[in-house]
Design a protein around this motif. Structure first.
Motif, short mmCIF file in Angstrom:
data_model
loop_
_atom_site.label_atom_id
_atom_site.label_comp_id
_atom_site.label_asym_id
_atom_site.label_seq_id
_atom_site.Cartn_x
_atom_site.Cartn_y
_atom_site.Cartn_z
N PRO A 55 -0.92 3.00 -9.69
CA PRO A 55 -0.06 1.90 -9.25
C PRO A 55 1.34 1.94 -9.87
O PRO A 55 1.50 2.16 -11.07
N HIS B 243 -0.28 -1.91 -4.90
CA HIS B 243 -1.55 -2.62 -4.88
C HIS B 243 -2.27 -2.44 -6.21
O HIS B 243 -2.28 -1.34 -6.79
N GLN C 241 0.83 -1.21 0.00
CA GLN C 241 0.00 0.00 0.00
C GLN C 241 0.86 1.26 0.00
O GLN C 241 0.61 2.20 -0.76
N ASP D 272 -5.23 -2.04 -6.85
CA ASP D 272 -6.33 -1.08 -6.82
C ASP D 272 -5.87 0.34 -6.49
O ASP D 272 -6.70 1.23 -6.26
N SER D 273 -4.55 0.58 -6.49
CA SER D 273 -4.04 1.93 -6.23
C SER D 273 -4.46 2.88 -7.35
O SER D 273 -4.64 2.47 -8.50
N ASP D 274 -4.61 4.16 -7.02
CA ASP D 274 -5.00 5.15 -8.02
C ASP D 274 -3.97 5.26 -9.14
O ASP D 274 -4.31 5.34 -10.32
N SER E 240 2.38 2.01 -3.34
CA SER E 240 1.40 2.04 -4.44
C SER E 240 1.56 0.86 -5.40
O SER E 240 1.36 0.99 -6.61
#
Length: 256
Positions: free
Chosen positions: A239, A233, A228, A235-237, A231
């Motif tokens: 990534p 992940h 997380q 689903d990160s804005d 970044s």
């Protein structure tokens, strides 16, 4: 970061172009490895050459952590005694080796690659235990961190992981950090300037041991927090590029 520097090496991280399946890319990379190994200048100057490719043994564990599906990737690891093997012997300037790499352009082997020399910091090394399972983690440097900061943070994370009660499940645990020792050689060989990234290599004797490592509550927590924070992940804005996979390791040269 308390650790021990290992042998001199450089690595190439090669991603498959969109027009090739993982299986086809790995087959072409394996044939390229065979052509490299057949060259006398390589046999003379390398201590070890490994070709590392993906398998699916740990996919479910990667998915639980929130990591994206790994892009088709092949890693080549080259170990040598010293820079003299590259400088004085001019291994990377050898016309036959250059020709082999030029012929690899038909499947984008250099174009889609990052190659660099690495300082290898070993966190765990269990003598006499053969690796049954290997996991490779490749993380690009997010814009909010410098490469040195990322290396320091991952070194601290690895120290925490290696201190857990599950430590005896590791047979090997190391972090590969970039240096610029062979940049001029690799770029003369046709590689682009390397992207800043780090590589971690985890090995265990048995698949069950590797699963225990990933399922350990504290290691799972540390991994999820890092994914997380950096970044990684899925689903990160925005990534950052990452890749984590269980690996098949084929040793093409071993002169130790």
């Amino acid at each position: 970061m308390s650790s021990t520097t290992k042998r001199s090496c450089f690595i190439g991280i090669h991603r498959a172009p969109p027009n090739l399946s993982r299986e086809m890319f790995e087959a072409k990379a394996g044939a390229l490895g065979d052509a490299i190994v057949a060259l006398p200048v390589v046999q003379k100057n390398l201590l070890k050459l490994e070709i590392i490719s993906q398998n699916t043994l740990m996919d479910k564990h990667m998915d639980v952590l929130g990591l994206p599906e790994p892009a088709p990737t092949v890693v080549m690891s080259f170990e040598y005694e010293s820079l003299d093997n590259l400088d004085e012997a001019c291994m990377l300037k050898d016309p036959a080796l250059q020709k082999v790499f030029e012929e690899s352009d038909d499947f984008g082997f250099r174009k889609h690659a990052t190659a660099f020399a690495a300082d290898v910091y070993t966190k765990v090394e269990a003598p006499g235990i053969t690796a049954g399972v290997t996991v490779i983690t490749i993380f690009a440097c997010p814009p909010q961190f410098s490469a040195d900061q990322l290396g320091q943070k991952f070194g601290e994370l690895m120290d925490k992981a290696a201190a857990q009660s599950i430590r005896n499940r590791f047979s090997h645990y190391s972090l590969w950090l970039q240096n610029d020792a062979v940049d001029k050689h690799l770029q003369a060989l046709g590689y682009p300037a390397p992207k800043p990234l780090i590589v971690a290599r985890t090995e265990s004797e048995h698949l069950d041991h590797m699963k225990e490592i990933f399922e350990h509550s504290e290691i799972s927590r540390l991994a999820k927090e890092a994914i997380q924070e950096f970044s990684y992940h899925r689903d990160s804005d925005n990534p950052a590029e990452s890749c984590c996979f269980a690996a098949d390791v084929v040793t093409k040269i071993n002169n130790y």
